[in-house]
Design an enzyme around this catalytic site. Sequence first.
Site, PDB file in Angstrom:
ATOM      1  N   LYS A 170      -5.152   4.962   7.540  1.00  0.00           N
ATOM      2  CA  LYS A 170      -3.819   4.724   8.120  1.00  0.00           C
ATOM      3  C   LYS A 170      -3.372   6.064   8.699  1.00  0.00           C
ATOM      4  CE  LYS A 170      -0.553   2.230   5.543  1.00  0.00           C
ATOM      5  NZ  LYS A 170       0.530   2.290   4.523  1.00  0.00           N
TER       6      LYS A 170
ATOM      7  N   GLU B 266     -12.941   5.915  -1.390  1.00  0.00           N
ATOM      8  CA  GLU B 266     -11.500   5.678  -1.511  1.00  0.00           C
ATOM      9  C   GLU B 266     -11.141   4.342  -0.890  1.00  0.00           C
ATOM     10  OE1 GLU B 266      -8.805   6.251  -2.755  1.00  0.00           O
ATOM     11  OE2 GLU B 266      -8.177   8.330  -2.812  1.00  0.00           O
ATOM     12  N   ASP B 267     -10.024   3.782  -1.349  1.00  0.00           N
ATOM     13  CA  ASP B 267      -9.532   2.563  -0.709  1.00  0.00           C
ATOM     14  C   ASP B 267      -8.765   2.880   0.567  1.00  0.00           C
ATOM     15  OD1 ASP B 267      -7.620   3.764  -2.311  1.00  0.00           O
ATOM     16  OD2 ASP B 267      -6.585   1.899  -2.769  1.00  0.00           O
TER      17      ASP B 267
ATOM     18  N   PHE C  89       2.877  -1.737   5.047  1.00  0.00           N
ATOM     19  CA  PHE C  89       2.794  -1.657   3.584  1.00  0.00           C
ATOM     20  C   PHE C  89       1.759  -2.683   3.129  1.00  0.00           C
ATOM     21  CE2 PHE C  89       5.658  -1.925  -0.470  1.00  0.00           C
ATOM     22  CZ  PHE C  89       4.580  -1.524  -1.250  1.00  0.00           C
TER      23      PHE C  89
ATOM     24  N   GLY D 178      -7.581   2.497  -7.028  1.00  0.00           N
ATOM     25  CA  GLY D 178      -7.644   1.662  -5.827  1.00  0.00           C
ATOM     26  C   GLY D 178      -9.035   1.477  -5.255  1.00  0.00           C
TER      27      GLY D 178
ATOM     28  N   ASP E 226      -3.975   7.863   3.647  1.00  0.00           N
ATOM     29  CA  ASP E 226      -2.663   7.644   4.283  1.00  0.00           C
ATOM     30  C   ASP E 226      -2.117   9.013   4.725  1.00  0.00           C
ATOM     31  OD1 ASP E 226      -0.152   6.794   4.985  1.00  0.00           O
ATOM     32  OD2 ASP E 226       0.280   5.743   3.134  1.00  0.00           O
TER      33      ASP E 226
ATOM     34  N   ARG F 224      -4.423  -6.161  -7.317  1.00  0.00           N
ATOM     35  CA  ARG F 224      -5.620  -5.406  -6.924  1.00  0.00           C
ATOM     36  C   ARG F 224      -6.810  -6.342  -6.758  1.00  0.00           C
ATOM     37  NH1 ARG F 224      -4.602   0.239  -7.745  1.00  0.00           N
ATOM     38  NH2 ARG F 224      -3.064   0.649  -9.362  1.00  0.00           N
TER      39      ARG F 224
ATOM     40  N   ASP G 265      -2.568  -1.836  -4.999  1.00  0.00           N
ATOM     41  CA  ASP G 265      -1.637  -2.609  -5.825  1.00  0.00           C
ATOM     42  C   ASP G 265      -0.283  -2.788  -5.164  1.00  0.00           C
ATOM     43  OD1 ASP G 265      -1.002   0.281  -6.314  1.00  0.00           O
ATOM     44  OD2 ASP G 265       0.535  -0.606  -7.602  1.00  0.00           O
TER      45      ASP G 265
HETATM   46  C1  PRP Z   1      -3.583   5.605  -3.357  1.00  0.00           C
HETATM   47  C2  PRP Z   1      -4.985   5.503  -2.792  1.00  0.00           C
HETATM   48  C3  PRP Z   1      -5.342   6.915  -2.471  1.00  0.00           C
HETATM   49  C4  PRP Z   1      -4.021   7.525  -2.097  1.00  0.00           C
HETATM   50  C5  PRP Z   1      -3.921   7.639  -0.604  1.00  0.00           C
HETATM   51  O1  PRP Z   1      -3.683   5.904  -4.713  1.00  0.00           O
HETATM   52  O2  PRP Z   1      -5.885   4.937  -3.735  1.00  0.00           O
HETATM   53  O3  PRP Z   1      -5.899   7.594  -3.578  1.00  0.00           O
HETATM   54  O4  PRP Z   1      -2.996   6.675  -2.607  1.00  0.00           O
HETATM   55  O5  PRP Z   1      -2.695   8.171  -0.204  1.00  0.00           O
HETATM   56  P1  PRP Z   1      -2.508   9.572   0.538  1.00  0.00           P
HETATM   57  O6  PRP Z   1      -3.554   9.687   1.608  1.00  0.00           O
HETATM   58  O7  PRP Z   1      -1.108   9.449   1.110  1.00  0.00           O
HETATM   59  O8  PRP Z   1      -2.606  10.660  -0.481  1.00  0.00           O
HETATM   60  P2  PRP Z   1      -2.486   5.751  -5.762  1.00  0.00           P
HETATM   61  O9  PRP Z   1      -1.997   7.105  -6.103  1.00  0.00           O
HETATM   62  O10 PRP Z   1      -1.518   4.723  -5.271  1.00  0.00           O
HETATM   63  O11 PRP Z   1      -3.198   5.282  -7.096  1.00  0.00           O
HETATM   64  P3  PRP Z   1      -4.101   3.985  -7.396  1.00  0.00           P
HETATM   65  O12 PRP Z   1      -5.379   4.160  -6.624  1.00  0.00           O
HETATM   66  O13 PRP Z   1      -4.308   4.049  -8.877  1.00  0.00           O
HETATM   67  O14 PRP Z   1      -3.320   2.764  -6.962  1.00  0.00           O
END
Ligand code: PRP
Length: 189
Positions: free
Chosen positions: A138, A106-107, A159, A50, A110, A172, A166
């Site tokens: 978030k 990071e993106d 969401f 991400g 959460d 993305r 994604d």
């Molecule tokens: C997403 C995002 C962070 C994480 C955040 O990754 O890129 O790494 O979730 O969530 P959290 O704070 O609740 O842990 P994801 O696992 O969806 O993988 P991706 O980046 O490959 O889409």
Amino acid sequence: MPQLPPPYTDLLSEVLITQDELQARIQELGAQISQDYAGQDLVLICILRGGVMFLTDLVRHISTPHMMDFMAVSSYGAGARESSGQVRITMDLSMDIAGRNVLLVEDIVDSGNTIASVLALLQARQPASLKVCSLLDKPELRQTEVSIDYTGFVIPTKFVFGYGLDLDEYYRNLPFIGVVDTAKYKPTE
Ligand code: PRP
């Protein structure tokens, strides 16, 4: 409102952050990072997948010398929207970060579980410093407290997808952050 390209043309309920807003904020973040790390070495670590769109735009606004490395961790399964709290490295760094200034890119933060786990793993490798830059924060459903040093936007519990995030692995590449129309969306298993 923009029309989503296929495969889910009707799943965009709103644009939360426009392309112009994203790019303006990323430019500010790059300038701040350049100022803060002036005269120091810096390694940016992107957590795949991400964070990759954000990283590639961010580094174009970082004027101080820096290196990049990548790691992948698994936290969410495809289609799931809640973090398990379990994070494992699926692709490790290629670089030794001992003694280096590290900035994790990071993106989104959460639950906070992913970044907290990654921070613990990387801290054990004894970097000179270890900070976090996240495009999106978030905070409402945080499970693990984390300190984010550079935040692009604080967003509500919606969401979101696009610009690295994604929707069933698609979208993305969108240049904006959108919100999924959850009344129409059926998660894949
Ligand atoms: C997403 C995002 C962070 C994480 C955040 O990754 O890129 O790494 O979730 O969530 P959290 O704070 O609740 O842990 P994801 O696992 O969806 O993988 P991706 O980046 O490959 O889409």
